[in-house]
Design a protein around this motif. Sequence first.
Motif, PDB file in Angstrom:
ATOM      1  N   CYS A 191      -4.648  -2.373  -1.753  1.00 44.41           N
ATOM      2  CA  CYS A 191      -4.953  -1.264  -0.828  1.00 44.41           C
ATOM      3  C   CYS A 191      -6.429  -1.258  -0.403  1.00 44.41           C
ATOM      4  CB  CYS A 191      -4.636   0.084  -1.466  1.00 44.41           C
ATOM      5  SG  CYS A 191      -2.948   0.626  -1.208  1.00 44.41           S
TER       6      CYS A 191
ATOM      7  N   CYS B  70      -0.805  -8.936   1.434  1.00 50.89           N
ATOM      8  CA  CYS B  70      -0.785  -8.534   0.024  1.00 50.89           C
ATOM      9  C   CYS B  70       0.442  -9.195  -0.622  1.00 50.89           C
ATOM     10  CB  CYS B  70      -0.683  -7.009  -0.092  1.00 50.89           C
ATOM     11  SG  CYS B  70      -0.279  -6.477  -1.770  1.00 50.89           S
TER      12      CYS B  70
ATOM     13  N   CYS C 269      -1.088   3.152   0.149  1.00 56.03           N
ATOM     14  CA  CYS C 269      -0.949   2.735   1.554  1.00 56.03           C
ATOM     15  C   CYS C 269       0.521   2.530   1.931  1.00 56.03           C
ATOM     16  CB  CYS C 269      -1.713   1.445   1.824  1.00 56.03           C
ATOM     17  SG  CYS C 269      -3.464   1.576   1.498  1.00 56.03           S
ATOM     18  N   MET C 270       1.386   2.420   0.914  1.00 52.27           N
ATOM     19  CA  MET C 270       2.821   2.308   1.181  1.00 52.27           C
ATOM     20  C   MET C 270       3.502   3.666   1.020  1.00 52.27           C
ATOM     21  SD  MET C 270       5.070   0.130   2.157  1.00 52.27           S
ATOM     22  CE  MET C 270       4.946  -1.613   1.770  1.00 52.27           C
TER      23      MET C 270
ATOM     24  N   LEU D 124       2.275  -8.379  -2.928  1.00 49.91           N
ATOM     25  CA  LEU D 124       3.367  -7.488  -3.342  1.00 49.91           C
ATOM     26  C   LEU D 124       4.143  -6.898  -2.158  1.00 49.91           C
ATOM     27  CD1 LEU D 124       1.702  -5.451  -6.263  1.00 49.91           C
ATOM     28  CD2 LEU D 124       2.688  -7.725  -6.271  1.00 49.91           C
ATOM     29  N   PHE D 125       3.570  -7.033  -0.947  1.00 54.73           N
ATOM     30  CA  PHE D 125       4.172  -6.411   0.238  1.00 54.73           C
ATOM     31  C   PHE D 125       5.619  -6.852   0.436  1.00 54.73           C
ATOM     32  CE2 PHE D 125       5.022  -6.417   4.862  1.00 54.73           C
ATOM     33  CZ  PHE D 125       4.773  -5.081   5.148  1.00 54.73           C
TER      34      PHE D 125
HETATM   35 FE1  SF4 Z   1       0.124  -4.223  -1.432  1.00 49.20          FE
HETATM   36 FE2  SF4 Z   1       1.752  -2.151  -1.640  1.00 49.20          FE
HETATM   37 FE3  SF4 Z   1      -0.830  -1.876  -2.253  1.00 49.20          FE
HETATM   38 FE4  SF4 Z   1      -0.021  -2.198   0.300  1.00 49.20          FE
HETATM   39  S1  SF4 Z   1       0.420  -0.455  -1.039  1.00 49.20           S
HETATM   40  S2  SF4 Z   1      -1.737  -3.221  -0.676  1.00 49.20           S
HETATM   41  S3  SF4 Z   1       1.676  -3.633   0.046  1.00 49.20           S
HETATM   42  S4  SF4 Z   1       0.685  -3.145  -3.302  1.00 49.20           S
END
Ligand code: SF4
Length: 361
Positions: free
Chosen positions: A316, A329, A345-346, A331-332
């Motif tokens: 984030c 990212c 941010c998600m 993990l996205f």
């Molecule tokens: Fe990655 Fe999720 Fe953090 Fe965005 S909110 S940076 S997708 S882990």
Amino acid sequence: MNLLNQFKNPRLCEEVLTQLKNELKGPFRFMEVCGTHTVAIFQSGLRSLFPEELIHVSGPGCPVCVTHEREVAAFLELAQKDVILATFGDLMRVPGPDKKTLKDLQAEGARIKIVYSPFDALKLAIENPKEKVVFLGIGFETTAPTVAATLNLAKEQGITNFSVLCLHKLVPPALEALVSDKSLKVEGFLLPGHVSAIIGLEPYKFLAKNYGIPSVIGGFEPLDILQAIYLMVKMANEEKPEAINNYKRVVKDQGNLNALAMMDKVFEPCGALWRGIGEIPNSGLKIREEFAQFDARKLFSIEELPDVPPIKGCRCGDVLKGIIRPDECPLFKKVCTPQSPVGPCMVSTEGSCAAYYKYSL
Ligand code: SF4
């Protein structure tokens, strides 16, 4: 057709888009710093119409996203005390250090109420005189004046069971922190319409004066956004950077003087922590001594925020600084989705990762 609809008029948008394309002489990277702009650019389909040379990055414009992990840990701890915590709904799913959220704590019995305004939280305190009601004050200059007015009213009415955990943040010092970091390449700023309605044009003038970066206050309709970007590119080409207010139907150059006066009466600037950026001097607000009886940080001994590590794997911070796109990212979309968010941010509907997930796939 009413006047507002003209700002969505496809023919007018196409004309400005053509002018913008003609004006672009090479790659131009602009940053918006407002969650509503992030969503508007995706939702309207503008992003898919932008020419390749126009690079759009989202900055630290979502108040939920920029709330530091230590601040999140502090409000999660507070929710477990003998209080009623009143909060805006978008904070309910922000994960803390052990992945727990306000929603989880509520399910476990913590008394957490979603409110739509700080005045609702004050009403809750008045209706429950034996309880301590704490409002979670998170947001930029857009939200802070209403919180200030609520505290002023609480003082006038002699309310003794109401307080605010003040974690408000100010946009211009964050912009200064970003542009003074030479690793960030931004050639123009689309300035936030809502925040600017409060603070006006003056606080942004340093961008052009000290850093040579053009910036434009823009509205949220497609034509507003295109015009603002066009103006930025034109100023950059002419090497005549300025701060321009191109949202005059809402934003006065001098801002909202009543709102500013109320903020100044109740709050004073202080250093604040921003997720991914760290401490930025004078970028936060704290409650003035005259209103100390409403300061939850003093009342509940949380002047020092808990020391917690960042969320493992979540980028984030880099997303908020425009260093990576959300889909960069690791993990996205794999483990981080709106249904199971890893970072804020998600979580927030105005977060860059959530907007990318929803609109760009
Ligand atoms: Fe990655 Fe999720 Fe953090 Fe965005 S909110 S940076 S997708 S882990």
